[in-house]
Design a protein around this motif. Structure first.
Motif, mmCIF file in Angstrom:
data_model
loop_
_atom_site.group_PDB
_atom_site.id
_atom_site.type_symbol
_atom_site.label_atom_id
_atom_site.label_comp_id
_atom_site.label_asym_id
_atom_site.label_seq_id
_atom_site.Cartn_x
_atom_site.Cartn_y
_atom_site.Cartn_z
ATOM 1 N N LYS A 117 16.621 13.597 9.560
ATOM 2 C CA LYS A 117 17.511 13.840 10.693
ATOM 3 C C LYS A 117 18.782 13.005 10.548
ATOM 4 O O LYS A 117 19.886 13.497 10.767
ATOM 5 C CB LYS A 117 16.777 13.479 11.991
ATOM 6 C CG LYS A 117 17.361 14.104 13.232
ATOM 7 C CD LYS A 117 16.635 13.615 14.484
ATOM 8 C CE LYS A 117 17.454 12.530 15.139
ATOM 9 N NZ LYS A 117 16.713 11.789 16.158
ATOM 10 N N ASN A 118 18.583 11.744 10.172
ATOM 11 C CA ASN A 118 19.733 10.853 10.026
ATOM 12 C C ASN A 118 20.627 11.232 8.858
ATOM 13 O O ASN A 118 21.731 10.723 8.721
ATOM 14 C CB ASN A 118 19.269 9.413 9.830
ATOM 15 C CG ASN A 118 18.783 8.816 11.126
ATOM 16 O OD1 ASN A 118 19.080 9.344 12.198
ATOM 17 N ND2 ASN A 118 18.053 7.739 11.029
ATOM 18 N N ARG A 119 20.123 12.107 7.971
ATOM 19 C CA ARG A 119 20.950 12.540 6.866
ATOM 20 C C ARG A 119 21.554 13.911 7.145
ATOM 21 O O ARG A 119 22.117 14.544 6.258
ATOM 22 C CB ARG A 119 20.124 12.596 5.575
ATOM 23 C CG ARG A 119 19.861 11.225 5.026
ATOM 24 C CD ARG A 119 19.019 11.275 3.762
ATOM 25 N NE ARG A 119 19.028 9.975 3.121
ATOM 26 C CZ ARG A 119 18.291 8.945 3.514
ATOM 27 N NH1 ARG A 119 17.496 9.070 4.549
ATOM 28 N NH2 ARG A 119 18.357 7.783 2.884
ATOM 29 N N ARG A 133 11.444 12.865 1.757
ATOM 30 C CA ARG A 133 12.834 12.668 1.334
ATOM 31 C C ARG A 133 13.056 13.153 -0.081
ATOM 32 O O ARG A 133 14.197 13.285 -0.517
ATOM 33 C CB ARG A 133 13.163 11.179 1.413
ATOM 34 C CG ARG A 133 13.105 10.626 2.832
ATOM 35 C CD ARG A 133 14.484 10.223 3.233
ATOM 36 N NE ARG A 133 15.149 9.635 2.081
ATOM 37 C CZ ARG A 133 15.059 8.372 1.739
ATOM 38 N NH1 ARG A 133 14.388 7.552 2.490
ATOM 39 N NH2 ARG A 133 15.665 7.933 0.664
ATOM 40 N N ALA A 186 15.783 -1.500 -3.977
ATOM 41 C CA ALA A 186 15.950 -0.751 -2.723
ATOM 42 C C ALA A 186 17.285 -1.054 -2.066
ATOM 43 O O ALA A 186 17.769 -0.270 -1.263
ATOM 44 C CB ALA A 186 14.818 -1.092 -1.760
ATOM 45 N N PRO A 239 21.661 0.830 0.768
ATOM 46 C CA PRO A 239 20.294 1.310 0.512
ATOM 47 C C PRO A 239 20.113 2.804 0.751
ATOM 48 O O PRO A 239 19.480 3.484 -0.059
ATOM 49 C CB PRO A 239 19.459 0.518 1.511
ATOM 50 C CG PRO A 239 20.252 -0.693 1.807
ATOM 51 C CD PRO A 239 21.691 -0.347 1.634
ATOM 52 N N ALA A 240 20.696 3.325 1.819
ATOM 53 C CA ALA A 240 20.442 4.717 2.174
ATOM 54 C C ALA A 240 21.059 5.686 1.167
ATOM 55 O O ALA A 240 20.681 6.841 1.094
ATOM 56 C CB ALA A 240 20.970 5.003 3.577
ATOM 57 N N ARG A 246 6.423 9.628 4.711
ATOM 58 C CA ARG A 246 7.818 9.353 5.040
ATOM 59 C C ARG A 246 8.648 9.224 3.766
ATOM 60 O O ARG A 246 9.828 9.555 3.753
ATOM 61 C CB ARG A 246 7.885 8.069 5.867
ATOM 62 C CG ARG A 246 9.204 7.865 6.513
ATOM 63 C CD ARG A 246 9.141 6.820 7.578
ATOM 64 N NE ARG A 246 8.765 5.527 7.024
ATOM 65 C CZ ARG A 246 8.697 4.414 7.744
ATOM 66 N NH1 ARG A 246 8.941 4.450 9.027
ATOM 67 N NH2 ARG A 246 8.347 3.284 7.190
ATOM 68 N N TYR A 299 12.554 11.380 10.740
ATOM 69 C CA TYR A 299 13.686 10.528 11.122
ATOM 70 C C TYR A 299 14.732 10.367 10.009
ATOM 71 O O TYR A 299 15.925 10.517 10.241
ATOM 72 C CB TYR A 299 13.160 9.155 11.572
ATOM 73 C CG TYR A 299 14.213 8.283 12.195
ATOM 74 C CD1 TYR A 299 14.845 8.670 13.368
ATOM 75 C CD2 TYR A 299 14.578 7.075 11.609
ATOM 76 C CE1 TYR A 299 15.814 7.872 13.950
ATOM 77 C CE2 TYR A 299 15.545 6.270 12.184
ATOM 78 C CZ TYR A 299 16.157 6.670 13.348
ATOM 79 O OH TYR A 299 17.119 5.877 13.913
ATOM 80 N N GLY A 300 14.248 10.085 8.802
ATOM 81 C CA GLY A 300 15.184 9.873 7.695
ATOM 82 C C GLY A 300 15.978 11.124 7.371
ATOM 83 O O GLY A 300 17.159 11.061 7.019
ATOM 84 N N ILE A 319 16.318 6.457 -2.929
ATOM 85 C CA ILE A 319 15.001 5.887 -3.187
ATOM 86 C C ILE A 319 14.222 5.928 -1.870
ATOM 87 O O ILE A 319 14.809 6.080 -0.804
ATOM 88 C CB ILE A 319 15.094 4.421 -3.647
ATOM 89 C CG1 ILE A 319 16.058 3.652 -2.744
ATOM 90 C CG2 ILE A 319 15.590 4.305 -5.064
ATOM 91 C CD1 ILE A 319 15.444 2.656 -1.923
ATOM 92 N N ASN A 372 8.303 10.321 12.842
ATOM 93 C CA ASN A 372 8.398 9.298 11.803
ATOM 94 C C ASN A 372 8.817 9.914 10.471
ATOM 95 O O ASN A 372 9.656 9.382 9.762
ATOM 96 C CB ASN A 372 7.046 8.602 11.630
ATOM 97 C CG ASN A 372 6.971 7.292 12.380
ATOM 98 O OD1 ASN A 372 7.575 6.309 11.978
ATOM 99 N ND2 ASN A 372 6.238 7.281 13.476
#
Lengths: 356, 280
Positions: free
Chosen positions: A102-104, A151, A51, A73-74, A147, A99-100, A78, A96
């Protein structure tokens, strides 16, 4: 090129502890691999290194044909499901999941589509507006998986995700994870110390001990042909019975002098080794009420009722032995005779611990 | 649980009376005329002036210029209290974030160095602080009133302890969700700290509101007087031979107490709500 390739990865902590000792592993696309082993065997360290939450001190990690161990990691593509779910407590389930993404920098409409798709798949539609603390353990578990799913990563990592659930729910979620994995044909690595989870979930099991691989194989392989004493004792409950023996001609001699005649096809395997540990699974041993020649004498101890079968504890040549007997009526015999079929013999070199 | 006993209530009632009687005396007396107060002393019952002294307290300036009215001083105190509390929360959250989440040399030493400043209250460093503020030309300004006081070892310590209880997996999950240090702070730590922030705001607002020595030294222009230091000025006319307006002074005292009480009452509800439905 596999979905994930670990090439002699090493992890030595600053305090000198070598958690992972040059481990290599290839994982095929769509495969469900379970890393199993006792605490401290390095399984979590391996997962966290994949990870990117831990940095390696040696070796390489490739996802597809991309080297990732130098990436943050991001950027590794994975997703990970944590032991304690690690849901953001102040965000709703929807947020929740989102979030991932949105941040991308994914667009809001695209996020909405993906979140709803994942929610459908996991049947958490009704909870999207709730916060994690309003959910039960099983629901939180689903959100944690959601979550990861939204992705759509190349690799799923599971870090003992079922250990916080009660036994019934654990069995249920285990099945769900497996179904989901099949449905998405998602390449997955699952870490657990629970051998039942390992057996039921895995396409391939990796048994780890002290930072090294003891055996890689299908659940059947690992169970029926354990590569070492460690694997044999770790996989299976109750654990395999072991007898220390000495080779004398075609016989194995127990410490109290009882002789067991080795099946003919096992003899070539001995290969000149004289100190042999004989392993026999508890459920493969049959009992006879009379003690006679050719049977192993068993001193009867305590019994335990499991409903479906009965565990009978006792001793053979001063070694603790457990029998798992499906239909056994207990009388007051002090001794019983034991026998087992030819395919139940597991022979290990006592010194190296390796299978013969 | 044992059953309530009348003596328990007695103790509580005595406590309440002990705290509230002086306040009642102040309030009742503030509604009388100055003459009555001077002739008969403090009054137990409300008098004929009603709330008129309050109007006077808010609008009449007591100093040499007309700028330091009660209202002006209340506003100054409000700016000071809010600036003080908000500043402390921002600075100490940032400091605690750095201390807990970033590995840098001497982090532990720095933390204890910050902690040791608890042993150095404002009074000890008041001369150098004044010197610095004066050199920066910040005397008689809100910046000068607030900024030198906003470093807080106590609040840093509380936030540090709180961050340490936040599960590490949250940070890891956020890392995988492509949240960098700033996003993690803004999106996760700050929302999780809301109850802590409310608690610290209550404490720090009251402390800031009650600052006496610093504004007294810092401000020479009456336009920057705060209410707590202004209370003294309203009675200092005694020396000038006039009869001090006790009723107005009492009214101002009551007015000076209201905002901190309001903040405590208001934020306490959030605070307790936060304690009950803990989010971690």
């Amino acid at each position: 090129m596999g979905a994930l390739t670990l090439t002699s990865i090493e992890k030595t902590y600053p305090n000198g502890h070598r958690a992972v000792k040059g481990l290599s592993l290839d994982i095929e696309p769509g495969e469900f691999v379970v890393l199993v082993g006792p605490s401290g065997c390095g399984k979590s360290t391996i997962l966290r290194s994949i990870a990117g939450l831990e940095s390696l001190t040696g070796g390489e990690i490739h996802i597809g044909d991309r080297r990732v161990d130098t990436e943050p990691p991001a950027k590794r593509d994975i997703a990970m499901v944590f032991q304690n779910y690690a849901l953001y407590p102040h965000m709703t389930v929807y947020k929740n999941l989102a979030y991932g993404l949105k941040n991308r920098g994914v667009e809001a409409t695209e996020i909405d589509r993906k979140v709803r798709e994942a929610a459908d798949l996991l049947q958490i539609n009704d909870y999207l507006d709730r916060k994690p603390q309003q959910l039960s353990g099983g629901q939180r578990q689903r959100v944690a998986m959601g979550r990861a799913i939204v992705r759509d990563p190349q690799l799923f990592l599971f870090d003992e995700p079922l250990s916080n659930l009660d036994a019934k729910l654990r069995a249920h979620m285990r099945l769900e994870i497996k179904k989901l994995q099949r449905k998405l044909s998602a390449t997955s690595i699952f870490v657990t110390h629970d051998q039942v989870e390992a057996m039921t979930l895995a396409d391939r099991i990796v048994v780890l001990n002290g930072g090294e691989i003891e055996q890689v194989g299908t659940p059947r392989d690992v169970y029926h042909r354990p590569a070492s004493l460690f694997v044999a004792s770790f996989m299976g409950a109750p654990a395999m019975n072991f007898f220390s023996t000495r080779v004398d001609g075609g016989d194995l001699v127990l410490t109290d002098g009882q002789r067991l005649t080795l099946p003919a096809e096992q003899r070539p395997a001995l290969n000149g080794v004289t100190d042999i540990t004989l392993g026999v699974r508890p459920e493969q041993i049959a009992v006879t009420e009379t003690v006679r020649d050719g049977l192993v004498t068993f001193d009867v101890g305590m019994g335990e009722e499991l409903g479906v079968s009965q565990l009978l504890h006792g001793q053979v040549a001063d070694a603790e032995v457990v029998l798992n007997l499906p239909k056994f009526e207990r009388h007051d015999e002090p001794q019983l005779g034991l026998s087992w079929p030819e395919d139940a013999w597991h022979l290990f070199d006592s010194r190296s611990g390796q299978r013969l | 649980m044992t059953k309530d006993h009348w003596s328990d209530h007695l103790i509580l009632i005595v406590g309440v009376l002990f705290l509230l009687t002086p306040l009642w005396l102040l309030f009742a007396s503030s509604t009388h005329s100055v003459d009555t107060l001077i002739r008969e002393g403090l009054q137990w019952l409300p008098g004929g002036e009603g709330l008129a002294p309050y109007g006077q307290a808010l609008t009449t300036a007591s100093g040499f210029t007309d700028t330091a009215t009660g209202l002006r001083m209340l506003i100054n105190s409000m700016i000071m209290g809010v600036g003080f509390a908000v500043g402390k929360i921002i600075v100490s959250m940032a400091a605690a974030y750095a201390l807990v989440y970033f590995r840098f040399p001497l982090a532990t030493f720095l933390f204890w160095a910050i902690f040791c400043t608890l042993l150095l209250p404002l009074e000890v460093r008041i001369v150098p602080s004044y010197e610095v503020v004066s050199d920066l030309n910040l005397l008689n300004s809100y910046t000068g009133l607030i900024v030198p006081l906003i470093a807080s070892a106590t609040a840093t310590f509380y936030f540090r302890q709180f961050y340490k209880t936040v599960p590490n997996e949250l940070l890891e999950a956020a890392t995988l969700d492509n949240a960098g240090p700033w996003r993690f702070f803004k999106d996760i730590l700050v929302p999780l700290s809301r109850t802590m922030m409310a608690a610290i705001f209550i404490i720090m607002f009251v402390v800031g509101w009650n600052q006496y020595l610093w504004p007294l030294i810092m401000t020479t222009e009456e336009g920057y007087y705060t209410i707590v230091m202004g209370l003294k000025h309203i009675l200092s006319v005694v020396r000038e031979g006039r009869v001090p307006e006790y009723n107005v002074a009492f009214a101002l005292v009551i007015l000076a107490m209201l905002p901190p009480v309001a903040v405590v009452v208001l934020f306490q509800r959030w605070f307790i709500q936060g304690l009950v439905e803990s989010e971690k």
